[in-house]
Design a protein around this motif. Structure first.
Motif, PDB file in Angstrom:
ATOM      1  N   ILE A  55     -17.098   4.516 -11.219  1.00 30.28           N
ATOM      2  CA  ILE A  55     -15.710   3.732 -12.057  1.00 30.28           C
ATOM      3  C   ILE A  55     -15.982   2.403 -12.076  1.00 30.28           C
ATOM      4  O   ILE A  55     -15.574   1.540 -13.009  1.00 30.28           O
ATOM      5  CB  ILE A  55     -14.740   4.536 -11.316  1.00 30.28           C
ATOM      6  CG1 ILE A  55     -14.232   5.625 -11.805  1.00 30.28           C
ATOM      7  CG2 ILE A  55     -13.529   3.551 -11.893  1.00 30.28           C
ATOM      8  CD1 ILE A  55     -13.419   6.472 -10.801  1.00 30.28           C
TER       9      ILE A  55
ATOM     10  N   GLU B  38     -12.929   7.083 -17.534  1.00 37.15           N
ATOM     11  CA  GLU B  38     -12.333   6.391 -16.417  1.00 37.15           C
ATOM     12  C   GLU B  38     -11.096   7.002 -15.638  1.00 37.15           C
ATOM     13  O   GLU B  38     -11.080   7.404 -14.666  1.00 37.15           O
ATOM     14  CB  GLU B  38     -11.963   4.999 -16.783  1.00 37.15           C
ATOM     15  CG  GLU B  38     -11.395   3.913 -15.326  1.00 37.15           C
ATOM     16  CD  GLU B  38     -11.233   2.753 -15.955  1.00 37.15           C
ATOM     17  OE1 GLU B  38     -11.914   1.755 -16.196  1.00 37.15           O
ATOM     18  OE2 GLU B  38      -9.759   2.440 -15.801  1.00 37.15           O
TER      19      GLU B  38
ATOM     20  N   SER C 229      -3.347   4.368 -10.724  1.00 36.54           N
ATOM     21  CA  SER C 229      -3.626   4.735 -12.105  1.00 36.54           C
ATOM     22  C   SER C 229      -2.314   4.704 -12.846  1.00 36.54           C
ATOM     23  O   SER C 229      -2.488   4.413 -14.303  1.00 36.54           O
ATOM     24  CB  SER C 229      -3.687   6.591 -11.895  1.00 36.54           C
ATOM     25  OG  SER C 229      -5.009   6.719 -11.363  1.00 36.54           O
TER      26      SER C 229
ATOM     27  N   GLU D  56      -9.202   5.082  -2.424  1.00 32.50           N
ATOM     28  CA  GLU D  56      -9.240   5.587  -3.828  1.00 32.50           C
ATOM     29  C   GLU D  56      -9.654   4.630  -4.667  1.00 32.50           C
ATOM     30  O   GLU D  56      -9.174   3.281  -4.293  1.00 32.50           O
ATOM     31  CB  GLU D  56      -8.011   6.402  -4.215  1.00 32.50           C
ATOM     32  CG  GLU D  56      -7.223   7.634  -3.448  1.00 32.50           C
ATOM     33  CD  GLU D  56      -6.293   8.344  -4.176  1.00 32.50           C
ATOM     34  OE1 GLU D  56      -6.259   8.301  -5.425  1.00 32.50           O
ATOM     35  OE2 GLU D  56      -5.846   9.235  -3.641  1.00 32.50           O
ATOM     36  N   PRO D  57     -10.477   4.758  -5.616  1.00 34.04           N
ATOM     37  CA  PRO D  57     -11.009   6.240  -5.626  1.00 34.04           C
ATOM     38  C   PRO D  57     -12.002   6.456  -4.314  1.00 34.04           C
ATOM     39  O   PRO D  57     -12.694   5.171  -4.004  1.00 34.04           O
ATOM     40  CB  PRO D  57     -11.817   6.276  -6.821  1.00 34.04           C
ATOM     41  CG  PRO D  57     -11.957   4.718  -7.407  1.00 34.04           C
ATOM     42  CD  PRO D  57     -10.973   4.051  -6.709  1.00 34.04           C
TER      43      PRO D  57
ATOM     44  N   ARG E  65     -16.408   6.982  -7.297  1.00 38.45           N
ATOM     45  CA  ARG E  65     -15.874   5.396  -7.358  1.00 38.45           C
ATOM     46  C   ARG E  65     -16.950   4.517  -7.762  1.00 38.45           C
ATOM     47  O   ARG E  65     -16.691   3.407  -8.607  1.00 38.45           O
ATOM     48  CB  ARG E  65     -15.670   5.358  -5.855  1.00 38.45           C
ATOM     49  CG  ARG E  65     -15.431   3.787  -5.580  1.00 38.45           C
ATOM     50  CD  ARG E  65     -15.219   3.520  -3.896  1.00 38.45           C
ATOM     51  NE  ARG E  65     -15.122   2.135  -3.534  1.00 38.45           N
ATOM     52  CZ  ARG E  65     -13.660   1.768  -3.486  1.00 38.45           C
ATOM     53  NH1 ARG E  65     -12.666   2.620  -3.645  1.00 38.45           N
ATOM     54  NH2 ARG E  65     -13.456   0.513  -3.083  1.00 38.45           N
TER      55      ARG E  65
ATOM     56  N   MET F 187     -10.940   9.079 -12.156  1.00 43.19           N
ATOM     57  CA  MET F 187     -10.152   8.661 -11.326  1.00 43.19           C
ATOM     58  C   MET F 187      -9.377   9.996 -10.738  1.00 43.19           C
ATOM     59  O   MET F 187      -9.343  10.301  -9.295  1.00 43.19           O
ATOM     60  CB  MET F 187      -9.063   7.809 -11.818  1.00 43.19           C
ATOM     61  CG  MET F 187      -9.551   6.417 -12.059  1.00 43.19           C
ATOM     62  SD  MET F 187      -9.612   5.587 -10.281  1.00 43.19           S
ATOM     63  CE  MET F 187      -9.620   3.933 -10.802  1.00 43.19           C
TER      64      MET F 187
END
Length: 210
Positions: free
Chosen positions: A55, A69, A104, A41-42, A52, A73
């Motif tokens: 980000i 962001e 996160s 992840e991401p 991803r 996510m």
């Protein structure tokens, strides 16, 4: 009837050694005859991998806002959970995740300063109450972790944050260790062999209990 698999996640700051930890977990599962898949992840699906990249690097020179962001996510996480993780668990495979929701809470919550209550609302909409069966948190002093990360080469947008960003993220991680019995801490500042031994001990204990 096929028994449901288990979801094990590796978490930690930059330079904590997640890649090596994932290899150690995979080897432990193989020795126990357990089939598994790896995710990250991401990312982890075609759509999530596109998110991803945006980000971490932005898009055509445009960088995501803090709100964008966190929403990207969770969009990527939702895709991964629904397209890969849940189906794998349902068919009896175990899943090893390179990061999940705790990232996160640490990075966007602790690091960026988004209220955890707001993240909880987004999380509930995106993935509901889905959570890992075991999270192995690799704890490392942020300054040491960043030094290790820099030695690997160029850093992405998130890795380039200031030291205090990662110090705040670490606080969230440690709070999770203290409050959630499904999160275990490993001292990632030790040499690689010692770290691997800690990880294998935790995972083997989890396997034996399940």
């Amino acid at each position: 009837m096929t028994l449901a698999g288990k979801f094990i996640v590796i978490e930690g700051l930059e330079g904590a050694g997640k890649s090596s930890a994932i290899e150690s977990i995979g080897e432990c599962l193989r020795r126990n005859g357990i089939g598994f898949v790896n995710t990250r992840e991401p990312g982890g699906t075609a759509m999530a991998e596109q998110l991803r990249d945006m980000i971490k690097h932005g898009f055509e020179g445009e960088m995501p806002s803090t709100a964008s962001e966190v929403l990207m996510m969770y969009a990527a996480r939702c895709q991964l959970v629904e397209q890969v993780i849940r189906p794998s668990l349902k068919q009896g495979d175990w899943v090893i995740g390179d990061r999940h929701d705790l990232s996160s809470r640490a990075y966007q919550g602790g690091g960026r300063g988004i209220a955890l209550q707001e993240l909880d609302t987004i999380r509930q909409f995106a993935i509901g109450n889905f959570e890992p069966d075991l999270t192995v948190y690799l704890d490392i002093d942020p300054s040491l972790g960043l030094s290790r990360a820099r030695s690997r080469g160029s850093l992405d947008r998130i890795e380039q944050q200031q030291l205090d960003f990662f110090e705040r993220a670490r606080v969230v991680y440690l709070d999770a260790v203290a409050s959630n019995p499904k999160v275990v801490k490993v001292d990632a500042s030790l040499d690689m062999r010692a770290v691997q031994e800690q990880i294998i001990t935790e995972v083997q204990t989890f396997i034996d209990q399940n």
